[in-house]
Design a protein around this motif. Structure first.
Motif, PDB file in Angstrom:
ATOM      1  N   ARG A  70      29.132  -3.135  55.222  1.00  0.00           N
ATOM      2  CA  ARG A  70      28.910  -1.693  55.219  1.00  0.00           C
ATOM      3  C   ARG A  70      27.624  -1.334  55.937  1.00  0.00           C
ATOM      4  N   ASN A 126      21.296   0.278  40.741  1.00  0.00           N
ATOM      5  CA  ASN A 126      21.484   0.971  42.009  1.00  0.00           C
ATOM      6  C   ASN A 126      22.835   1.672  41.885  1.00  0.00           C
ATOM      7  N   HIS A 153      22.830  10.552  43.186  1.00  0.00           N
ATOM      8  CA  HIS A 153      22.519  11.913  43.610  1.00  0.00           C
ATOM      9  C   HIS A 153      23.408  12.973  42.974  1.00  0.00           C
ATOM     10  N   ILE A 203      18.384   0.085  48.289  1.00  0.00           N
ATOM     11  CA  ILE A 203      18.138  -0.820  49.408  1.00  0.00           C
ATOM     12  C   ILE A 203      17.440  -0.069  50.532  1.00  0.00           C
ATOM     13  N   SER A 204      17.938   1.141  50.792  1.00  0.00           N
ATOM     14  CA  SER A 204      17.352   1.972  51.860  1.00  0.00           C
ATOM     15  C   SER A 204      16.280   2.897  51.276  1.00  0.00           C
ATOM     16  N   ARG A 237      20.178  12.804  49.837  1.00  0.00           N
ATOM     17  CA  ARG A 237      19.830  11.552  49.150  1.00  0.00           C
ATOM     18  C   ARG A 237      18.417  11.596  48.536  1.00  0.00           C
TER      19      ARG A 237
HETATM   20  O1  LIG Z   1      19.974   2.579  49.539  1.00  0.00           O
HETATM   21  C1  LIG Z   1      20.798   2.360  48.622  1.00  0.00           C
HETATM   22  O2  LIG Z   1      20.945   1.244  48.089  1.00  0.00           O
HETATM   23  C2  LIG Z   1      21.709   3.488  48.124  1.00  0.00           C
HETATM   24  C3  LIG Z   1      23.129   3.108  48.243  1.00  0.00           C
HETATM   25  C4  LIG Z   1      24.115   4.000  48.457  1.00  0.00           C
HETATM   26  O3  LIG Z   1      25.389   3.613  48.426  1.00  0.00           O
HETATM   27  C5  LIG Z   1      23.823   5.402  48.838  1.00  0.00           C
HETATM   28  O4  LIG Z   1      24.855   6.323  48.405  1.00  0.00           O
HETATM   29  C6  LIG Z   1      22.470   5.845  48.353  1.00  0.00           C
HETATM   30  O5  LIG Z   1      22.149   7.136  48.842  1.00  0.00           O
HETATM   31  C7  LIG Z   1      21.415   4.801  48.776  1.00  0.00           C
END
Ligand SMILES: O=C(O)[C@@H]1C=C(O)[C@@H](O)[C@H](O)C1
Length: 138
Positions: A18, A72, A78, A99-100, A109
């Motif tokens: 992904r 997570n 959100h 992660i991000s 976000r």
């Molecule tokens: O950065 C991450 O792990 C998050 C992971 C997701 O799937 C997003 O919907 C979030 O906005 C961020």
């Protein structure tokens, strides 16, 4: 032995495939093996669901016996008041991981319903954020 749950929400089962430019190219299953080796004296559990209720049920299941939850919640971060309420309903403390860097991404976000129910939040450090979150509890 400390018991810690790592709880991943929707689409995180696709890590490695992904959007690798955002989430990296390693599957969580591979990373989890590394994490267990970093913490040999911790009972690490991992659960992932694409369903809000499945995540809530898991929080209820461990939330009065485990020492920590690393969450997570993916996109539910959100949107989900129900997940926030689940974290408030149990006694096990939680640390939020992304992660991000959600604050450097789309504005939708930038808000998390979960952060106020967590001890803290780690965002933008890649999968290493999970290790840092587990370290908080051990
Ligand atoms: O950065 C991450 O792990 C998050 C992971 C997701 O799937 C997003 O919907 C979030 O906005 C961020």
């Amino acid at each position: 032995m400390k018991k810690i749950l790592i709880l991943n929400g929707p689409n995180l089962n696709l890590l490695g495939k992904r959007e690798p430019g955002v989430y990296g190219n390693q599957s969580f299953e591979d990373y989890f093996e590394t994490l267990k080796a970093v913490f040999p004296d911790v009972e690490l559990h991992y659960f992932q669901s694409n369903h809000e209720g499945g995540l809530i049920d898991k929080i209820h299941e461990v939330g009065f016996s485990f020492d920590g939850i690393v969450i997570n919640a993916g996109g539910y971060t959100h949107t989900s008041i129900a997940l926030a309420d689940a974290l408030s309903s149990v006694t096990t403390p939680a640390v939020e991981v992304h992660i991000s860097n959600i604050h450097a991404r789309e504005s939708f976000r930038h808000h998390s319903y979960l952060t106020s129910r967590c001890k803290g939040i780690i965002a933008g450090l890649g999968l290493r954020g999970y290790e840092l979150a587990v370290r908080y509890f051990v």
